[in-house]
Every structure is written in structure tokens, then in C-alpha cells.
Design an enzyme around this catalytic site. Structure first.
Site, mmCIF file in Angstrom:
data_model
loop_
_atom_site.group_PDB
_atom_site.id
_atom_site.type_symbol
_atom_site.label_atom_id
_atom_site.label_comp_id
_atom_site.label_asym_id
_atom_site.label_seq_id
_atom_site.Cartn_x
_atom_site.Cartn_y
_atom_site.Cartn_z
ATOM 1 N N LYS A 77 96.429 27.412 94.528
ATOM 2 C CA LYS A 77 96.274 28.785 94.021
ATOM 3 C C LYS A 77 97.239 29.750 94.706
ATOM 4 O O LYS A 77 97.464 29.672 95.907
ATOM 5 C CB LYS A 77 94.827 29.265 94.254
ATOM 6 N N SER B 159 95.279 33.103 87.039
ATOM 7 C CA SER B 159 94.684 34.085 87.943
ATOM 8 C C SER B 159 94.096 35.273 87.184
ATOM 9 O O SER B 159 94.168 36.414 87.633
ATOM 10 C CB SER B 159 95.723 34.579 88.963
ATOM 11 N N SER C 163 94.017 36.833 95.375
ATOM 12 C CA SER C 163 93.432 35.918 94.387
ATOM 13 C C SER C 163 93.098 34.537 94.922
ATOM 14 O O SER C 163 92.589 33.692 94.168
ATOM 15 C CB SER C 163 94.361 35.787 93.177
ATOM 16 N N LYS D 174 89.680 33.247 94.176
ATOM 17 C CA LYS D 174 89.275 32.505 92.976
ATOM 18 C C LYS D 174 89.000 31.027 93.266
ATOM 19 O O LYS D 174 88.407 30.328 92.437
ATOM 20 C CB LYS D 174 90.333 32.667 91.891
#
Length: 396
Positions: free
Chosen positions: A242, A135, A79, A82
Site C-alpha cells: 500500500k 486508495s 492511507s 487502509k
């Protein structure tokens, strides 16, 4: 007007003998990602032991890579994908307050989710918070379809940004980060991308947010989203960015922190002890490198002749400060090159650009600073010009 070029390495070395480390100026004009610094397989990797298979540390303002372990190795990134999803959406020009209608494809996306319903309407900006804090794969897909018209169209925008940033070990196949053929990056490339994204104020605001509420259509309560990034609470000064995980990719993490006005980002891929890795690498970046002032705003460089001016010369000054992270042993690797006009024509306004200073580290361009006129110079009147012409004629 003629131009001249002056190499000033010696002068710069003298400057570093007297200055102290400076706080970073985060005005975007103070530095730029002029060139993507190539990845290195190992850069000071022996100085910090980490659990991560791959890792990188980067100075956000200048883009200088401070540390790498297997930095050039292509890896699954889960992820962390992202990060580019968010920055591409923010920079797309699409109104962040525009309404996104959730498709069945987005609603049914597997993996982490905020449980969007088919036909649900949300503001684009709220979905970006869902993407970065929780997420949400469903939110990432909805964002991609809204901005890119289709998910495939958005992926094209993602890979266009990869090319613009000069990232050589990166290619994306989706906006959410589920493992897929042709979907990979490296610690180095993700560090460069993260630093780039953090310089956008909208992105920076989203990723530092610990808790965010967005509407829950049809319900009397809102969705309350808590940021999964534990570094925001575990490290003093943390401000992003993140988390990521799949079984194949392992634990992936991007984090950032700011101290004394200076921001550093850390990337780890496949790290069993990522929270500890990041604390150690952030400490390393802040302690091992000092932010040194190369030039200061309004410093006078020299005087330049002025043609047809009531004053015959003008002071030229530095347009804004420029700082650069350096280890103690590296000061001699920083040089500067001044390019400015031999002479200028009046009238000249204070603040008018008259040249540029280019700054190099180890012969690589790392910054460019405008050189400005330090004050106004009025043009001579007709009679003053005639008087000057007459004087020059009789003096021959």
C-alpha cells in the site's frame, strides 16, 4: 499422565552446526504471532541509510523485526491506514460478496476517490480492491459503514484489532487515513500489522493484484483500476502492499516481496525517496538474515513409555517444521523447550498430540510446534492384561 520439561539449547546449537538455510513454510500452523515484539527506537539503523524519517523491516512468517529506524515514533500514516481497514473487513465475518449501498457521506468523502455515486451498489470484495489498489477514500468509508454499521462503529473494530495485536504506538480515528486528531501509528506497529494482514490469503491476493476491473453501474464499461504500488513492477518478487500520502504525513509506503518462499515486508514513513528505500531494505532483509530450520517435520525426538499397550513405547515426532530468520552471529540465542508426557495410555493413534516444543529467541517465545505420536499403539486385550498381571505377581 505426568509432564516433563526439557531445555534443549545445547542440542539446538548442534543442529545449527549442520543445517543449511531453509525455504519458508507459509502454512499458518508453522508459526504464530505469539507475542508482539516491542518496538526499538533503532535496530541496526546504521547498516542501511534511508531517506525515511521512520522505517521498519519485518519477516512476515515469524513476525521478527529485522531493522528499525525511529521505529517507536508516533507518526501520521496517511492511507497506510487502509491496511487495517481491509483486514478488519475481511476478518469481520461479513459476506465479502454482500452488496454495499454507497451513502452520500461515502460518496462525498474528500481526497483520493474512485468516484462512487450515492445509492450505487457494489460487492464488498470489489470495494476492498478499490481501497487497496486505488486508495479510494469513498470506498473505504463505504466499507466501514457496511461492516461496522457506522463509520464510528468500524473505527471501534479497528482499535480493537490494535489491542489484540499489542500495538502500543497506534490509534485510529477513521478508516481512510486523512489526517485527524488521535490518528497515528509507528513504523514498528505498521510493520507488525502489515505482516499480520499478509498472512490472510484474501488480503494477500488483493494487494498483489496489479489491475482489477469492477462494475460501473449505468455505464457500458467497467472501472479499470491500476495498483498505485509501483514496487509491484520495480522489484523482483514484490507482492504488496500500500501507498500513502498527505502533505503533513509525507510519502508513506508499505511493500512486501517473496523470494525462495520467504516473505519480507518494509514500512517507511515520511520518505522522500521511498521506492529506493524499499528496494534497499528488501535486499537487506533477504541478504542479512538467513531462514534457518529449527526443527523439521517428522523428526523423531525420543521414545515415551506406553501404559497398557501392545507396544511398550512410542516414538514421538515433530508435527511440522519451524524456521526462523537469523544473522550469522545469532544462532546461540535460539533455544527450545520440550514439554511432553512421561507416559501415555493406550490406545494411541499416529498423529495424536502428546506434547509441545516451545522455541525462544533471546528468551522471547517465538514459536510453538506440536509433538505427535509417530505411530499407532493398540491397547492390550483383556487376556493380555491378565497375563501381564499374573506374570508380575509370580515374579515378586
Amino acid at each position: 499422565m505426568k509432564r516433563k520439561s526439557l531445555a534443549a539449547a545445547a542440542a539446538l546449537a548442534m543442529l545449527f552446526m549442520t543445517v543449511q538455510p531453509a525455504a519458508a513454510n507459509h502454512d499458518p500452523k508453522s508459526s504464530a504471532f505469539l507475542e508482539a515484539i516491542p518496538a526499538s527506537h533503532s535496530l541496526y539503523a546504521e547498516e542501511v541509510s534511508v531517506s525515511a524519517h521512520s522505517a521498519a523491516v519485518i519477516d512476515v512468517q515469524t513476525g521478527r523485526v529485522l531493522y528499525e529506524k525511529n521505529g517507536d515514533e508516533k507518526m501520521l500514516i496517511a492511507s497506510l491506514t487502509k491496511i487495517i481497514t481491509a483486514i478488519v473487513a475481511i476478518e469481520s465475518g461479513v459476506d465479502l460478496n454482500s452488496t454495499v449501498t454507497v451513502s452520500s457521506r461515502a460518496s462525498g468523502k474528500e481526497g483520493s476517490s474512485i468516484y462512487l455515486k450515492v445509492g450505487e451498489k457494489q460487492k464488498l470484495i470489489d470495494l476492498l480492491y478499490a481501497v487497496m489498489l486505488r486508495s479510494g477514500n469513498d470506498a473505504a468509508t463505504a466499507v466501514a459503514e457496511h461492516v461496522g454499521k457506522t463509520e464510528a462503529g468500524f473505527v471501534e473494530l479497528m482499535n480493537k484489532k490494535v489491542e489484540e495485536l499489542g500495538l502500543k504506538q497506534t490509534h485510529f480515528a477513521n478508516p481512510h487515513g486523512l489526517d485527524a486528531e488521535g490518528h497515528y501509528s509507528s513504523a514498528h506497529d505498521m510493520a507488525v500489522l502489515t505482516a499480520y494482514a499478509l498472512r490472510n490469503p484474501v488480503f494477500a491476493e488483493i494487494v498483489k493484484t496489479k489491475v482489477k476491473s469492477i462494475p460501473m453501474p449505468g455505464e457500458a464499461w467497467d472501472r479499470k483500476m491500476y495498483n498505485k504500488n509501483k514496487m509491484l513492477n520495480r522489484y523482483d518478487g514484490a507482492d504488496g502492499v500500500k501507498t500513502g500520502y498527505t502533505k503533513a504525513a509525507g510519502r508513506c509506503l508499505a511493500s512486501s516481496a517473496t523470494k525462495d518462499g520467504r516473505q519480507i515486508a518494509v514500512l517507511t514513513l515520511d520518505a522522500s525517496s521511498d521506492w529506493n528505500d524499499h528496494a534497499n531494505l528488501l535486499n537487506y532483509g533477504f541478504e542479512k538474515y538467513k531462514f534457518m530450520p529449527v526443527v523439521k517435520e517428522h523428526d523423531v525426538l525420543q521414545t515415551v513409555p506406553v501404559e497398557d499397550g501392545m507396544k511398550k513405547e512410542v516414538d514421538v515426532v515433530i508435527g511440522h517444521e519451524f524456521n526462523f530468520p537469523l544473522r550469522e552471529s545469532e544462532q546461540e540465542k535460539l533455544t527450545r523447550k520440550i514439554e511432553l508426557d512421561d507416559s501415555l495410555d493406550a490406545p494411541i493413534a499416529a498423529g495424536q498430540k502428546v506434547g509441545e516444543m516451545k522455541i525462544y529467541f533471546d528468551e522471547r517465545l517465538v514459536g510453538a510446534v506440536p509433538i505427535l505420536a509417530g505411530h499407532d499403539v493398540m491397547e492390550e486385550t483383556f487376556w493380555q492384561k491378565m497375563k501381564g498381571l499374573f506374570t508380575s505377581m509370580i515374579s515378586r
